[in-house]
Design a protein around this motif. Structure first.
Motif, PDB file in Angstrom:
ATOM      1  N   ARG A  33       0.910   5.570  -0.034  1.00  0.00           N
ATOM      2  CA  ARG A  33       0.225   6.859   0.072  1.00  0.00           C
ATOM      3  C   ARG A  33       1.255   7.951  -0.150  1.00  0.00           C
ATOM      4  NH1 ARG A  33      -2.686   7.978   5.265  1.00  0.00           N
ATOM      5  NH2 ARG A  33      -0.617   7.543   6.051  1.00  0.00           N
ATOM      6  N   SER A  52      -3.278   7.255  -3.183  1.00  0.00           N
ATOM      7  CA  SER A  52      -3.417   6.184  -2.204  1.00  0.00           C
ATOM      8  C   SER A  52      -3.819   4.946  -2.984  1.00  0.00           C
ATOM      9  CB  SER A  52      -4.470   6.546  -1.155  1.00  0.00           C
ATOM     10  OG  SER A  52      -4.543   5.542  -0.170  1.00  0.00           O
ATOM     11  N   GLN A 101       3.413  -1.053   4.021  1.00  0.00           N
ATOM     12  CA  GLN A 101       2.794   0.263   3.893  1.00  0.00           C
ATOM     13  C   GLN A 101       3.910   1.272   3.635  1.00  0.00           C
ATOM     14  OE1 GLN A 101      -0.592   1.372   4.173  1.00  0.00           O
ATOM     15  NE2 GLN A 101       0.260   3.339   3.554  1.00  0.00           N
ATOM     16  N   ASN A 158       0.863  -1.183   0.000  1.00  0.00           N
ATOM     17  CA  ASN A 158       0.000   0.000   0.000  1.00  0.00           C
ATOM     18  C   ASN A 158       0.892   1.223   0.000  1.00  0.00           C
ATOM     19  OD1 ASN A 158      -2.529  -1.380   0.241  1.00  0.00           O
ATOM     20  ND2 ASN A 158      -1.956  -1.832   2.348  1.00  0.00           N
ATOM     21  N   THR A 202      -2.394   0.595  -4.313  1.00  0.00           N
ATOM     22  CA  THR A 202      -1.551  -0.572  -4.060  1.00  0.00           C
ATOM     23  C   THR A 202      -0.536  -0.674  -5.188  1.00  0.00           C
ATOM     24  OG1 THR A 202      -3.081  -2.036  -5.242  1.00  0.00           O
ATOM     25  CG2 THR A 202      -3.365  -1.833  -2.850  1.00  0.00           C
TER      26      THR A 202
END
Length: 133
Positions: free
Chosen positions: A6, A16, A73, A4, A18
């Motif tokens: 952002r 935002s 992330q 993920n 994947t």
């Protein structure tokens, strides 16, 4: 498993999504992030960020900032982003040449610093042309 990502500026969320892979413009070189990457926080330089999803690369030009990688992330905090849609190779090559001349002819340290940032952006645009084709 996907990563993920952002991308945030002080005033908005740029992206935002994947990704299968992310390549960041670190201050000491490019940083590749794949699934399961170790936790890290790093400073980012002005340069080309690439996001790979389904064998397609999406390039963006970042203007300095920081990135944090934690448990698949990736959070990127930047001063500004230049989103790229279409670039003409001849035009961006000319911009690169002009930026090179500007840095060579700058008379003050502030002028050289500003020209250096513009040179990095111009070089990133030239790199991005290949990813937009």
């Amino acid at each position: 498993m996907a990563i993920n990502i952002r991308i945030l500026t002080p005033d908005r969320i740029i992206c935002s999504t994947t990704a299968d892979e992310v390549i960041l413009p670190g201050t000491t070189g490019q940083i590749g992030v794949l699934d399961g990457h170790a936790t890290l926080i790093t400073a980012l330089d002005t340069g080309l960020l690439r996001i790979k999803l389904d064998q397609k690369w999406t390039p963006m030009i970042l203007c300095g900032g920081f990135a944090e990688v934690d448990r698949n992330q990736v959070t990127v905090l930047v001063n500004d982003v230049e989103e790229l849609v279409a670039l003409d190779l001849a035009e961006v090559t000319k911009e690169l040449e002009q930026a090179t001349i500007a840095i060579e002819t700058a008379e003050t340290s502030k002028g050289r610093l500003n020209a250096s940032i513009e040179l990095k952006k111009a070089a990133a645009r030239v790199q991005a042309v290949g990813y937009l084709r």
